[in-house]
Design a protein around this motif. Structure first.
Motif, PDB file in Angstrom:
ATOM      1  N   GLN A  32       0.842  -1.201   0.000  1.00 21.37           N
ATOM      2  CA  GLN A  32       0.000   0.000   0.000  1.00 21.37           C
ATOM      3  C   GLN A  32       0.877   1.251   0.000  1.00 21.37           C
ATOM      4  O   GLN A  32       1.735   1.420   0.853  1.00 21.37           O
ATOM      5  CB  GLN A  32      -0.913  -0.006   1.227  1.00 21.37           C
ATOM      6  N   LYS A  33       0.621   2.119  -0.976  1.00 24.19           N
ATOM      7  CA  LYS A  33       1.363   3.380  -1.029  1.00 24.19           C
ATOM      8  C   LYS A  33       0.428   4.539  -0.693  1.00 24.19           C
ATOM      9  O   LYS A  33      -0.789   4.403  -0.812  1.00 24.19           O
ATOM     10  CB  LYS A  33       1.953   3.574  -2.426  1.00 24.19           C
ATOM     11  N   TYR A  34       1.020   5.655  -0.313  1.00 28.21           N
ATOM     12  CA  TYR A  34       0.227   6.826   0.068  1.00 28.21           C
ATOM     13  C   TYR A  34       0.702   8.093  -0.623  1.00 28.21           C
ATOM     14  O   TYR A  34       1.909   8.293  -0.798  1.00 28.21           O
ATOM     15  CB  TYR A  34       0.305   7.049   1.585  1.00 28.21           C
ATOM     16  N   VAL A  35      -0.247   8.936  -0.985  1.00 29.51           N
ATOM     17  CA  VAL A  35       0.088  10.290  -1.420  1.00 29.51           C
ATOM     18  C   VAL A  35       0.267  11.098  -0.144  1.00 29.51           C
ATOM     19  O   VAL A  35      -0.668  11.246   0.638  1.00 29.51           O
ATOM     20  CB  VAL A  35      -1.056  10.931  -2.245  1.00 29.51           C
ATOM     21  N   LYS A  36       1.480  11.609   0.078  1.00 34.07           N
ATOM     22  CA  LYS A  36       1.723  12.402   1.293  1.00 34.07           C
ATOM     23  C   LYS A  36       1.380  13.856   0.996  1.00 34.07           C
ATOM     24  O   LYS A  36       2.258  14.682   0.741  1.00 34.07           O
ATOM     25  CB  LYS A  36       3.169  12.230   1.743  1.00 34.07           C
ATOM     26  N   ALA A  37       0.086  14.150   1.016  1.00 35.27           N
ATOM     27  CA  ALA A  37      -0.401  15.473   0.601  1.00 35.27           C
ATOM     28  C   ALA A  37       0.019  16.554   1.590  1.00 35.27           C
ATOM     29  O   ALA A  37       0.347  17.676   1.206  1.00 35.27           O
ATOM     30  CB  ALA A  37      -1.916  15.448   0.453  1.00 35.27           C
ATOM     31  N   ASN A  38       0.005  16.226   2.871  1.00 34.51           N
ATOM     32  CA  ASN A  38       0.536  17.109   3.929  1.00 34.51           C
ATOM     33  C   ASN A  38       1.438  16.227   4.768  1.00 34.51           C
ATOM     34  O   ASN A  38       1.013  15.178   5.233  1.00 34.51           O
ATOM     35  CB  ASN A  38      -0.582  17.683   4.819  1.00 34.51           C
ATOM     36  N   ASP A  39       2.689  16.678   4.954  1.00 36.91           N
ATOM     37  CA  ASP A  39       3.655  15.759   5.562  1.00 36.91           C
ATOM     38  C   ASP A  39       4.363  16.361   6.776  1.00 36.91           C
ATOM     39  O   ASP A  39       5.581  16.441   6.811  1.00 36.91           O
ATOM     40  CB  ASP A  39       4.668  15.343   4.483  1.00 36.91           C
ATOM     41  N   GLY A  40       3.564  16.805   7.735  1.00 32.79           N
ATOM     42  CA  GLY A  40       4.148  17.337   8.969  1.00 32.79           C
ATOM     43  C   GLY A  40       4.190  18.849   8.946  1.00 32.79           C
ATOM     44  O   GLY A  40       5.261  19.452   8.864  1.00 32.79           O
ATOM     45  N   ILE A  41       3.013  19.473   8.999  1.00 34.45           N
ATOM     46  CA  ILE A  41       2.931  20.936   8.961  1.00 34.45           C
ATOM     47  C   ILE A  41       2.602  21.464  10.358  1.00 34.45           C
ATOM     48  O   ILE A  41       1.683  20.989  11.011  1.00 34.45           O
ATOM     49  CB  ILE A  41       1.859  21.405   7.948  1.00 34.45           C
ATOM     50  N   SER A  42       3.401  22.438  10.819  1.00 29.92           N
ATOM     51  CA  SER A  42       3.157  23.084  12.106  1.00 29.92           C
ATOM     52  C   SER A  42       3.097  24.589  11.916  1.00 29.92           C
ATOM     53  O   SER A  42       3.994  25.169  11.307  1.00 29.92           O
ATOM     54  CB  SER A  42       4.280  22.774  13.103  1.00 29.92           C
ATOM     55  N   LEU A  43       2.039  25.207  12.398  1.00 29.10           N
ATOM     56  CA  LEU A  43       1.972  26.669  12.403  1.00 29.10           C
ATOM     57  C   LEU A  43       0.824  27.135  13.270  1.00 29.10           C
ATOM     58  O   LEU A  43      -0.098  26.372  13.548  1.00 29.10           O
ATOM     59  CB  LEU A  43       1.847  27.241  10.978  1.00 29.10           C
ATOM     60  N   ASP A  44       0.916  28.391  13.718  1.00 25.68           N
ATOM     61  CA  ASP A  44      -0.171  28.996  14.485  1.00 25.68           C
ATOM     62  C   ASP A  44      -0.904  29.984  13.594  1.00 25.68           C
ATOM     63  O   ASP A  44      -0.284  30.676  12.795  1.00 25.68           O
ATOM     64  CB  ASP A  44       0.384  29.755  15.695  1.00 25.68           C
ATOM     65  N   ILE A  45      -2.210  30.053  13.761  1.00 29.18           N
ATOM     66  CA  ILE A  45      -2.995  31.058  13.047  1.00 29.18           C
ATOM     67  C   ILE A  45      -3.566  31.996  14.111  1.00 29.18           C
ATOM     68  O   ILE A  45      -4.183  31.540  15.081  1.00 29.18           O
ATOM     69  CB  ILE A  45      -4.118  30.408  12.208  1.00 29.18           C
ATOM     70  N   TYR A  46      -3.287  33.303  13.963  1.00 33.75           N
ATOM     71  CA  TYR A  46      -3.704  34.279  14.967  1.00 33.75           C
ATOM     72  C   TYR A  46      -5.100  34.812  14.678  1.00 33.75           C
ATOM     73  O   TYR A  46      -5.487  34.982  13.516  1.00 33.75           O
ATOM     74  CB  TYR A  46      -2.708  35.443  15.023  1.00 33.75           C
ATOM     75  N   GLU A  47      -5.814  35.084  15.757  1.00 30.81           N
ATOM     76  CA  GLU A  47      -7.163  35.621  15.606  1.00 30.81           C
ATOM     77  C   GLU A  47      -7.106  36.964  14.865  1.00 30.81           C
ATOM     78  O   GLU A  47      -6.298  37.831  15.190  1.00 30.81           O
ATOM     79  CB  GLU A  47      -7.801  35.817  16.979  1.00 30.81           C
ATOM     80  N   GLY A  48      -7.958  37.113  13.858  1.00 27.64           N
ATOM     81  CA  GLY A  48      -8.063  38.368  13.132  1.00 27.64           C
ATOM     82  C   GLY A  48      -7.120  38.523  11.955  1.00 27.64           C
ATOM     83  O   GLY A  48      -7.198  39.491  11.214  1.00 27.64           O
ATOM     84  N   GLU A  49      -6.220  37.577  11.751  1.00 24.39           N
ATOM     85  CA  GLU A  49      -5.284  37.734  10.636  1.00 24.39           C
ATOM     86  C   GLU A  49      -5.803  37.058   9.363  1.00 24.39           C
ATOM     87  O   GLU A  49      -6.710  36.236   9.400  1.00 24.39           O
ATOM     88  CB  GLU A  49      -3.898  37.157  10.979  1.00 24.39           C
ATOM     89  N   THR A  50      -5.191  37.459   8.250  1.00 22.48           N
ATOM     90  CA  THR A  50      -5.375  36.720   7.006  1.00 22.48           C
ATOM     91  C   THR A  50      -4.051  36.053   6.717  1.00 22.48           C
ATOM     92  O   THR A  50      -3.043  36.724   6.478  1.00 22.48           O
ATOM     93  CB  THR A  50      -5.758  37.652   5.843  1.00 22.48           C
ATOM     94  N   LEU A  51      -4.058  34.737   6.802  1.00 23.09           N
ATOM     95  CA  LEU A  51      -2.851  33.976   6.505  1.00 23.09           C
ATOM     96  C   LEU A  51      -2.974  33.440   5.088  1.00 23.09           C
ATOM     97  O   LEU A  51      -3.887  32.665   4.795  1.00 23.09           O
ATOM     98  CB  LEU A  51      -2.691  32.821   7.502  1.00 23.09           C
ATOM     99  N   GLY A  52      -2.099  33.882   4.217  1.00 16.29           N
ATOM    100  CA  GLY A  52      -2.119  33.406   2.833  1.00 16.29           C
ATOM    101  C   GLY A  52      -1.312  32.125   2.730  1.00 16.29           C
ATOM    102  O   GLY A  52      -0.333  31.936   3.455  1.00 16.29           O
TER     103      GLY A  52
END
Ligand SMILES: Nc1ncnc2c1ncn2[C@@H]1O[C@H](COP(=O)(O)OP(=O)(O)O)[C@@H](O)[C@H]1O
Ligand SMILES: [Mg+2]
Length: 337
Positions: A32-52
């Protein structure tokens, strides 16, 4: 005016998020193989911001947005969401709690036409979520009134209430999609290529509408697009993705003025510009295709296309590191530090 000293509140804290999709096996006994579409993402999103969020097609942007909203069973990692002063781990919430949270966590799609039911009127489409979340009863005159109010805010006239999706232009359909999401008074909205299908002149109208609505309702956006000029216009911070990972994350100005990742540099060099100095800017053409997310390159996943790759890059995975001023990069040899 926001005070300089005011500490930003974290609305979403994403830790080592992974989303793998199984690849259909072609043969008996094949592993069985996998598409690693997201492979270990870490980030904070702050209230009121627009994160592109930017990156080439297929790098995992949509998957990231949808995984945050828990539209896929999460492969690994944590999505922590601030609620009444506590951080709740979304994947551990019972279905009942999650149902309530869905109202607060909304998605605005890329192609509004395919996501609008052709048999429902604009009024019904916008009202549907309000009744399904129990905020209004079907047929309640107050529902109609509220829907008309939201439509007005989104630039849709009263008479459009009883019209069907095919009677609207692309820009108007996008306004219906926006009205449908924002009628629910969300806190966090993922805008996934929300203006990409529209003409440039309509794009700026819709972007300005999204910005106005955000100010008015104190929303937080994750704004996904492959279009850097759009993301530059709308974002407070920008994250750059490559093959399932975040390679650079910085305040918008910082990203353009002090680009640290060779991949970001290449992306930025490709933006068309009317700047008179444009001729001086060297365009960086990346060689080779984007590698497969099923079996990505070792070490730094970008090393196979990097114009300044060194031995270390082929072996060691670079970590996302803070280089000051909230500017993070995952590169062994960042450009300007
Ligand atoms: N539901 C899915 N099932 C299987 N593979 C998927 C699914 N969604 C996305 N993928 C794969 O995951 C990778 C990332 O896709 P996506 O998140 O849509 O990228 P982007 O939005 O940046 O274009 C691609 O290789 C895509 O084919
Ligand atoms: Mg996408």
């Amino acid at each position: 005016m926001e005070m300089q000293t005011e500490k930003k509140k974290v609305l979403l804290s994403i830790r080592d998020e992974k989303q793998y999709f199984p690849v259909k096996k072609t043969g008996f006994r094949e592993e069985q193989k996998y598409v690693k579409a997201n492979d270990g993402i870490s980030l904070d999103i702050y209230e009121g911001e627009t994160l592109g969020l930017v990156g080439e097609s297929g790098c995992g942007k949509s998957t990231f947005g949808r995984t945050i909203l828990q539209l896929y069973p999460q492969t690994d990692g944590e999505i922590l969401y601030e609620k009444d002063g506590k951080m709740m781990n979304l994947k551990e919430q019972p279905a009942e709690t999650m149902r309530g949270l869905r109202r607060e966590l909304q998605l605005i799609f890329q192609d509004p036409y395919s996501s609008l039911n052709p048999r429902m009127t604009a009024g019904q489409i916008i009202g549907e979520g309000l009744t399904s979340h129990g905020l209004y009863k079907k047929g309640d005159p107050a529902l109609r009134e509220y829907v008309l109010e939201v439509m007005k805010k989104c630039g849709l006239d009263n008479y459009m209430f009883s019209r069907y999706p095919h009677q609207f232009s692309g820009g108007q359909r996008q306004r219906i999609g926006i009205a449908r999401s924002l009628a629910l008074k969300p806190r966090f909205v993922v805008c996934d290529e929300a203006v990409s299908a529209l003409d440039v002149s309509i794009q700026s109208q819709i972007l300005n509408l999204l910005l106005d609505l955000k100010e008015e309702a104190h929303l937080t956006y994750l704004f996904i697009t492959h279009d850097l000029s759009v993301v530059k216009y709308i974002s407070d911070r920008i994250g750059v993705m490559y093959l399932g990972n975040l390679v650079e994350l910085a305040p918008t100005e910082g990203l353009f003025e002090r680009t640290l990742h060779p991949y970001t540099k290449a992306l930025l060099s490709a933006i068309p510009t009317t700047d008179v100095n444009a001729g001086k800017r060297d365009r960086i053409l990346l060689e080779g295709d984007i590698p497969s997310p099923v079996s990505p390159p070792s070490g730094c996943k970008f090393h196979t296309r990097c114009y300044q790759c060194q031995e270390k890059c082929k072996k060691d995975v670079p970590m996302l590191e803070d280089k000051g001023n909230g500017h993070l990069v995952a590169c062994h040899y960042p450009l300007e530090s």
